[in-house]
Design a protein around this motif. Structure first.
Motif, PDB file in Angstrom:
ATOM      1  N   GLU A 110       0.834  -1.209   0.000  1.00  0.00           N
ATOM      2  CA  GLU A 110       0.000   0.000   0.000  1.00  0.00           C
ATOM      3  C   GLU A 110       0.869   1.260   0.000  1.00  0.00           C
ATOM      4  O   GLU A 110       0.594   2.214  -0.728  1.00  0.00           O
ATOM      5  CB  GLU A 110      -0.932   0.001   1.203  1.00  0.00           C
ATOM      6  CG  GLU A 110      -1.854   1.194   1.222  1.00  0.00           C
ATOM      7  CD  GLU A 110      -2.897   1.130   2.318  1.00  0.00           C
ATOM      8  OE1 GLU A 110      -3.561   2.161   2.529  1.00  0.00           O
ATOM      9  OE2 GLU A 110      -3.072   0.078   2.963  1.00  0.00           O
ATOM     10  N   THR A 111       1.921   1.246   0.776  1.00  0.00           N
ATOM     11  CA  THR A 111       2.815   2.402   0.858  1.00  0.00           C
ATOM     12  C   THR A 111       3.570   2.615  -0.448  1.00  0.00           C
ATOM     13  O   THR A 111       3.752   3.755  -0.896  1.00  0.00           O
ATOM     14  CB  THR A 111       3.780   2.227   2.042  1.00  0.00           C
ATOM     15  OG1 THR A 111       2.985   2.115   3.233  1.00  0.00           O
ATOM     16  CG2 THR A 111       4.724   3.399   2.185  1.00  0.00           C
ATOM     17  N   VAL A 112       4.002   1.534  -1.084  1.00  0.00           N
ATOM     18  CA  VAL A 112       4.686   1.655  -2.371  1.00  0.00           C
ATOM     19  C   VAL A 112       3.718   2.188  -3.428  1.00  0.00           C
ATOM     20  O   VAL A 112       4.080   3.070  -4.213  1.00  0.00           O
ATOM     21  CB  VAL A 112       5.316   0.305  -2.780  1.00  0.00           C
ATOM     22  CG1 VAL A 112       5.756   0.318  -4.242  1.00  0.00           C
ATOM     23  CG2 VAL A 112       6.491  -0.027  -1.862  1.00  0.00           C
ATOM     24  N   ALA A 113       2.497   1.676  -3.464  1.00  0.00           N
ATOM     25  CA  ALA A 113       1.510   2.192  -4.423  1.00  0.00           C
ATOM     26  C   ALA A 113       1.269   3.684  -4.207  1.00  0.00           C
ATOM     27  O   ALA A 113       1.208   4.459  -5.171  1.00  0.00           O
ATOM     28  CB  ALA A 113       0.209   1.404  -4.308  1.00  0.00           C
ATOM     29  N   ASP A 114       1.154   4.089  -2.954  1.00  0.00           N
ATOM     30  CA  ASP A 114       0.981   5.523  -2.661  1.00  0.00           C
ATOM     31  C   ASP A 114       2.161   6.333  -3.191  1.00  0.00           C
ATOM     32  O   ASP A 114       1.970   7.417  -3.747  1.00  0.00           O
ATOM     33  CB  ASP A 114       0.833   5.750  -1.155  1.00  0.00           C
ATOM     34  CG  ASP A 114      -0.494   5.265  -0.601  1.00  0.00           C
ATOM     35  OD1 ASP A 114      -1.432   5.021  -1.389  1.00  0.00           O
ATOM     36  OD2 ASP A 114      -0.587   5.117   0.643  1.00  0.00           O
TER      37      ASP A 114
END
Length: 193
Positions: A110-114
């Motif tokens: 999720e953090t990488v996608a953000d």
């Protein structure tokens, strides 16, 4: 581009270092990597050293692939690796066996996608895994990806042949709720059947 770290509620994502080589070599020699990953096989320490010393820095320097080591806050131990290829937004990830099943990868993904949506113009992040890799499928599903089918993958197998893959994507405009349409692999179903 210079490598940049990312933080989650409990994780630090930063660039892998020489101190991670032995852990990468040990984790990537697990039999699950032979079955589901396209990393060299058998995986040896020299592969891990080349990954850390050449592949990862080149990806950052050329702004073609961002790769992070996954660690718990304040800890040096490597839990796994996550990356994104910027020529199409394809993510890849893995954890060492000791760290699986703790919700680490959905949090990291999720953090990488953000970061992709904040720092690039990409409108989607793509995911694929070798068909049958239920653990990878569950990570994408929990992170809000939409299942796009069972089909030949974009990333070729070690011998250059196509991989029969499960695929998905997360659009910039998507919420992170679990989407319908994922195969019921827990009940023995398979994608595309």
């Amino acid at each position: 581009m210079d490598a940049f770290p990312l933080e989650t509620a409990r994780l630090t994502l930063d660039q892998p270092t020489a101190a991670d080589v032995d852990d990468i070599a040990r984790f990537c020699a697990e039999p699950v990597f032979d079955r589901f990953m396209v990393t060299p096989w058998p995986y040896e320490r020299q592969h891990a050293a080349g990954f850390v010393e050449e592949y990862v820095p080149k990806g950052w320097a050329q702004n073609t692939e961002w790769t992070w080591a996954i660690r718990e806050h304040g800890e040096a131990d490597l839990l796994g690796v996550i990356s994104v290829r910027l020529d199409g937004g394809m993510v890849g990830y893995w954890l060492g066996a000791l760290y699986r099943g703790r919700g680490i990868l959905p949090e990291a993904l999720e953090t990488v996608a953000d970061a992709v949506f904040t720092r690039t113009e990409l409108d989607r992040v793509r995911w694929e895994c070798t068909r049958g890799n239920v653990a990878s499928l569950r990570v994408a599903q929990k992170t809000g990806f939409r299942f796009t089918g069972a089909q030949p993958g974009r990333i070729p197998n070690r011998d250059g042949s196509p991989i029969q893959a499960w695929t998905g994507e997360l659009l910039r405009t998507d919420d992170r709720a679990v989407k319908p349409g994922w195969p019921d692999v827990a009940a023995g179903g398979t994608a595309g059947s």
